[in-house]
Design an enzyme around this catalytic site. Structure first.
Site, short mmCIF file in Angstrom:
data_model
loop_
_atom_site.label_atom_id
_atom_site.label_comp_id
_atom_site.label_asym_id
_atom_site.label_seq_id
_atom_site.Cartn_x
_atom_site.Cartn_y
_atom_site.Cartn_z
N GLU A 155 0.83 -1.21 0.00
CA GLU A 155 0.00 0.00 0.00
C GLU A 155 0.87 1.26 0.00
O GLU A 155 0.57 2.25 0.66
CB GLU A 155 -0.97 -0.02 1.18
CG GLU A 155 -1.89 -1.24 1.14
CD GLU A 155 -2.79 -1.37 2.35
OE1 GLU A 155 -2.95 -0.37 3.09
OE2 GLU A 155 -3.34 -2.47 2.56
N GLU A 266 -5.77 -8.21 -0.18
CA GLU A 266 -6.63 -7.96 0.96
C GLU A 266 -7.96 -7.42 0.47
O GLU A 266 -8.00 -6.49 -0.33
CB GLU A 266 -6.04 -6.90 1.89
CG GLU A 266 -4.65 -7.19 2.41
CD GLU A 266 -4.12 -6.02 3.23
OE1 GLU A 266 -4.93 -5.32 3.89
OE2 GLU A 266 -2.91 -5.80 3.19
#
Length: 358
Positions: A155, A266
């Site tokens: 991320e 995710e």
């Protein structure tokens, strides 16, 4: 093709704790879709005791039971694992050994670097990264039936981790990312030749990937993380809304090999807050087979983009680790919270969405 590595992560405050993923695997148009339940591990003292008593593998029995009670072929053995660690921790080799004994074939290590990109590239962490790589390499050689992969800088296009460069967070600039990535890869591969790396961005953060894509020779797996956080961040969003634009942009970006396997590292949905519930939203809806929702997306959209693996993050409360009362806002990613009246509906909807994947 070989099964892919599946990774999960969460809130930066939890990165020093280990987590793992329990998965069931489903074939979709010849590719493998792994639906994994991310499970928060206990603090290390508790973890050591828990790993002595398989099959919980350091997780609570209730979370394991959620998997077994939700996925139709619950007797399928474990195949995937995700383990968290900081750059200055030793890998949890005891856990790895226990996982292999359970039949796990892929173990993912997500490494929290906890430094800015400039600091990482400067070599501040090199000694620790080399130690990790040596330990992983030694374990890998002794366990060729399993595969280790690492996912650093996950991320990276956000502003919530120390290495994130959005809005020049922590002094980071986007131009610093590729050199930092290449440095970490070079350092770790000097001790673990051939160690696979996953590049995993957060969805919908501009979608200009070439500015921070280190190169096809630097990446084995592509990945995206994306969640429905109820209405706390951008409103209620289904799977289509979360992933579509980023996946289109990635696959159409010149310079990124379209043959690279794409993993949803995710994803999950919270319980709806009051506003979302009033609008008719629920976990049952989000898991469903109607347009945009999880069941529809797995069957209709994932194959179009070459998605090989999807990981569902099954975790009760990301920030405190403690269940919240039903009256409170639920930051709760469990497939079904047994304390809520909607638990059975959520479980049935999830099961129906994955039951008939080829």
């Amino acid at each position: 093709m070989d099964p892919l590595i599946v990774l999960v992560t969460g809130d930066p405050s939890m990165i020093s704790q280990c987590r793992q993923a329990r998965t069931g695997t489903f074939r979709l148009n010849g590719r493998v879709i792994a639906l994994a339940l991310g499970l928060l591990l206990c603090p290390m003292s508790t973890l050591r005791a828990a790993t002595e008593t398989l099959p919980t593998l350091g997780t609570d029995a209730e979370s394991i039971a959620q998997y077994d009670g939700t996925v139709e072929d619950a007797g399928r053995p474990l195949r995937w694992n995700m383990n968290y660690m900081k750059y200055d921790q030793a890998p949890n080799i005891k856990m790895f050994d226990a996982l292999v004994q359970r039949g796990v074939t892929h173990i993912v290590v997500t490494i929290g670097l906890n430094h800015s990109l400039v600091e990482v590239e400067s070599g501040m962490l090199d000694s620790d990264l080399q130690k990790i790589a040596v330990q992983l390499y030694q374990w890998q050689r002794a366990n060729p039936q399993a595969q280790i992969i690492v996912r650093p800088f996950h991320e990276m296009n956000g502003d919530w981790y120390p290495w994130g460069f959005k809005n020049e967070h922590n002094g980071n600039r986007v131009t610093q990312f590729n050199p930092a990535w290449k440095h970490v890869r070079s350092v770790m591969r000097s001790r673990f030749p051939g160690l696979p790396f996953m590049w995993c961005a957060n969805v919908n953060q501009g979608n200009h990937f070439m500015s921070f894509y280190p190169g096809n020779d630097q990446v084995e797996y592509l990945g995206f993380d994306g969640y429905n956080h109820s209405t706390s961040q951008g409103g209620w969003q289904n799977m289509e809304k979360i992933f579509h634009d980023s996946m289109v942009a990635l696959r159409q970006t010149p310079g990124i090999d379209p043959r690279k396997p794409l993993v949803i590292g995710e994803t999950a949905t919270t319980e709806p807050n009051a506003a979302a519930a009033a609008a008719g939203h629920s976990k049952t809806e989000w898991f469903g087979r109607s347009y945009g929702n999880m069941g529809w997306w797995l069957h209709s959209e994932a194959p179009k983009f070459g998605v090989t693996t999807v990981l569902y993050f099954n975790y009760p409360d990301l920030y405190t680790g403690k269940p919240l009362p039903p009256s409170a806002y639920k930051n709760d990613y469990l497939i079904h919270d047994p304390k809520l009246p909607s638990a059975d509906e959520s479980r049935i909807a999830f099961r129906a969405s994955v039951r008939d994947l080829p």
